[in-house]
Design a protein around this motif. Structure first.
Motif, PDB file in Angstrom:
ATOM      1  N   TYR A   1      -8.130   2.717  -1.508  1.00  0.00           N
ATOM      2  CA  TYR A   1      -8.561   1.859  -0.400  1.00  0.00           C
ATOM      3  C   TYR A   1      -9.892   1.150  -0.675  1.00  0.00           C
ATOM      4  O   TYR A   1     -10.029  -0.046  -0.373  1.00  0.00           O
ATOM      5  CB  TYR A   1      -8.638   2.659   0.904  1.00  0.00           C
TER       6      TYR A   1
ATOM      7  N   ALA B   1       0.760   4.247  -2.686  1.00  0.00           N
ATOM      8  CA  ALA B   1       0.657   5.655  -2.285  1.00  0.00           C
ATOM      9  C   ALA B   1       1.758   6.495  -2.933  1.00  0.00           C
ATOM     10  O   ALA B   1       1.508   7.618  -3.387  1.00  0.00           O
ATOM     11  CB  ALA B   1       0.718   5.769  -0.765  1.00  0.00           C
TER      12      ALA B   1
ATOM     13  N   SER C   1      -5.149   4.141   6.623  1.00  0.00           N
ATOM     14  CA  SER C   1      -4.327   3.037   6.114  1.00  0.00           C
ATOM     15  C   SER C   1      -3.907   2.089   7.232  1.00  0.00           C
ATOM     16  O   SER C   1      -3.786   0.882   7.021  1.00  0.00           O
ATOM     17  CB  SER C   1      -3.091   3.582   5.394  1.00  0.00           C
TER      18      SER C   1
ATOM     19  N   LYS D   1       3.373   2.763   9.481  1.00  0.00           N
ATOM     20  CA  LYS D   1       2.494   2.863   8.313  1.00  0.00           C
ATOM     21  C   LYS D   1       2.001   4.286   8.149  1.00  0.00           C
ATOM     22  O   LYS D   1       1.110   4.730   8.858  1.00  0.00           O
ATOM     23  CB  LYS D   1       1.316   1.898   8.480  1.00  0.00           C
TER      24      LYS D   1
ATOM     25  N   GLU E   1      -6.172   8.348  -2.321  1.00  0.00           N
ATOM     26  CA  GLU E   1      -5.902   7.124  -1.557  1.00  0.00           C
ATOM     27  C   GLU E   1      -7.140   6.671  -0.790  1.00  0.00           C
ATOM     28  O   GLU E   1      -7.542   5.513  -0.846  1.00  0.00           O
ATOM     29  CB  GLU E   1      -4.750   7.363  -0.569  1.00  0.00           C
TER      30      GLU E   1
ATOM     31  N   THR F   1       0.824  -1.208   0.000  1.00  0.00           N
ATOM     32  CA  THR F   1       0.000   0.000   0.000  1.00  0.00           C
ATOM     33  C   THR F   1       0.859   1.261   0.000  1.00  0.00           C
ATOM     34  O   THR F   1       0.461   2.289  -0.573  1.00  0.00           O
ATOM     35  CB  THR F   1      -0.960   0.001   1.206  1.00  0.00           C
ATOM     36  N   SER F   2       2.029   1.203   0.626  1.00  0.00           N
ATOM     37  CA  SER F   2       2.940   2.351   0.580  1.00  0.00           C
ATOM     38  C   SER F   2       3.447   2.576  -0.838  1.00  0.00           C
ATOM     39  O   SER F   2       3.564   3.719  -1.295  1.00  0.00           O
ATOM     40  CB  SER F   2       4.122   2.137   1.532  1.00  0.00           C
TER      41      SER F   2
ATOM     42  N   ASP G   1       1.013   6.398   4.956  1.00  0.00           N
ATOM     43  CA  ASP G   1       0.810   6.688   3.533  1.00  0.00           C
ATOM     44  C   ASP G   1       0.775   8.177   3.248  1.00  0.00           C
ATOM     45  O   ASP G   1       1.226   8.627   2.188  1.00  0.00           O
ATOM     46  CB  ASP G   1      -0.489   6.037   3.045  1.00  0.00           C
TER      47      ASP G   1
ATOM     48  N   THR H   1      -5.190  10.305   6.506  1.00  0.00           N
ATOM     49  CA  THR H   1      -4.823   9.255   5.554  1.00  0.00           C
ATOM     50  C   THR H   1      -4.011   8.165   6.237  1.00  0.00           C
ATOM     51  O   THR H   1      -4.227   6.966   6.006  1.00  0.00           O
ATOM     52  CB  THR H   1      -4.008   9.858   4.391  1.00  0.00           C
TER      53      THR H   1
END
Length: 423
Positions: A236, A94, A389, A300, A231, A90-91, A302, A385
């Motif tokens: 998501y 992003a 995430s 985490k 995002e 997911t990073s 993002d 955000t």
């Protein structure tokens, strides 16, 4: 002076922002010898935290995976590995969103007159040199030179070894954890100086070039918000849908945490609410959420560690008329992905992670001055955000492992939703 402690942090920053503008407009360039050192010292204080913050945060977070309660360390390690993999996936998405927006809109192009001084920087290394350079030949030299990617690599190894050894190294793991907490405390102390730093930074801007200097930053602010909203409301939901989860159930369940994150600008401060909505609203297992969400609050980011550095790096490169090459983009992406995993969840650390990205890519650090002056405006959306995430990834991992309760609104439409705000 007790009344001073009762003033909300955001209000202090806003007052300092206005005061810096007022001083600059009244005294003009005569105020620069007073204002500039204040801003410069604040930036130096933030940069001072980068290396130890990255090391202790990552090493402590990974070490926790090997110390599960009641003999569950093995499963915690497995779930933790899946969680970190999703963190990275997911990073990467992003960062891609941030770079795509930056490349398309080219923020900073054509700007002039901002209080930034062009300096000569070392040439950008090639991809092979970057990859091989991640492995340090002398970790102490890497700390001294501020080579963040090498520090990240070493921290991952140390944390993994501590987790694998389990109880044999419990005392050392506790020591690393304490080091992490010390860095959190130091970071919080430094961040409390943000109003003073903003006073000097914005004052320097206005004193040098007048209030007009801020107008060009409005499109840049809009792009940061665009990246974060993309995002939250595009990326998501697609991931949730691909996992067979209800999008409305997820967002209704976490809205309280998103609100808290937006107004506090702190992932760590939002953590109790995040845990409440994950367990009570989304029906994630408490045993898993109990370590996945704290892990996410530290690793985490993002918004702060991926989207913000990606767009800001392009902004600063454009301002300095630096033509970005594929090597630049690779370095920005790599530093942003790893940086997103290393960001501590306290207000203002996005500036630290932008420092990491700029340093890794060899881009001018002077751009931090003007961006730090508007950081509070950006931090609200970035933190919302981040927290979204941080709850999303454990939700996806729990789904993949069949750990979500059948009564969860993620799976079925509830007749009466439970609100975390009532907890």
């Amino acid at each position: 002076m007790k009344w001073l402690g009762k003033i909300p942090f955001w209000l202090k920053t806003l007052v300092a922002f206005a005061a810096g503008i007022g001083v600059a407009l009244y005294w003009g360039k005569e105020a620069l010898p007073f204002l500039t050192p204040i801003g410069d010292t604040f930036i130096r204080a933030i940069k001072m935290l980068v290396a130890p913050l990255v090391f202790f945060t990552i090493a402590a977070s990974i070490a926790r995976l090997g110390h599960g309660e009641e003999g569950t360390g093995g499963r915690a390690l497995k779930l933790g590995a899946q969680t970190i993999i999703w963190f990275m996936i997911t990073s990467a998405i992003a960062v891609t969103v941030g770079l795509a927006i930056g490349i398309y809109f080219q923020p900073g192009a054509g700007l002039a007159g901002l209080p930034l001084v062009v300096e000569v920087h070392d040439p950008i290394p090639g991809p092979v040199e970057v990859i091989t350079g991640i492995v340090p030949s002398n970790i102490f030299k890497s700390f001294a030179d501020g080579k963040i990617l090498s520090i990240v690599f070493f921290a991952i190894l140390v944390g993994s070894a501590l987790g694998a050894l389990g109880q044999k190294t419990r005392a050392l793991s506790d020591l690393v954890e304490q080091g992490s907490q010390i860095m959190f405390k130091l970071t919080r102390w430094i961040i409390q100086l943000t109003p003073i730093g903003v006073f000097g930074l914005i004052g320097s801007v206005v004193a040098s070039y007048g209030l007009e200097a801020l107008k060009p930053l409005i499109p840049y602010i809009g792009l940061i918000y665009l990246g974060c909203l993309t995002e939250i409301f595009v990326v998501y939901p697609i991931l949730l849908k691909l996992h067979g989860l209800r999008i409305t159930g997820f967002y209704k369940g976490i809205f309280t945490a998103q609100q808290t994150a937006f107004f506090t600008c702190s992932s760590i401060g939002t953590l109790p609410v995040s845990l409440a909505v994950a367990v009570d609203n989304l029906k994630l297992p408490k045993s898993y959420a109990g370590f996945a969400l704290p892990l996410g609050a530290n690793m985490k980011m993002d918004g702060c560690g991926a989207i913000y550095p990606a767009i800001s790096s392009i902004f600063i490169a454009n301002y300095f008329h630096i033509v970005l090459t594929p090597e630049h983009y690779l370095l920005i992406a790599l530093a942003s992905i790893l940086g997103s995993l290393a960001t501590a969840g306290v207000p203002g650390v996005a500036t630290v992670m932008l420092t990491v990205t700029l340093s890794t890519a060899g881009l001018p650090l002077e751009g931090l001055a003007i961006l730090a002056a508007i950081d509070r405006i950006l931090d609200m959306m970035r933190t919302a955000t981040n927290v979204t995430s941080q709850i999303l990834v454990p939700t996806l991992v729990a789904r993949e492992n069949g750990m979500i309760e059948k009564a969860s609104p993620l799976l079925t439409k509830p007749s009466a939703a439970v609100s975390a705000a009532e907890i």
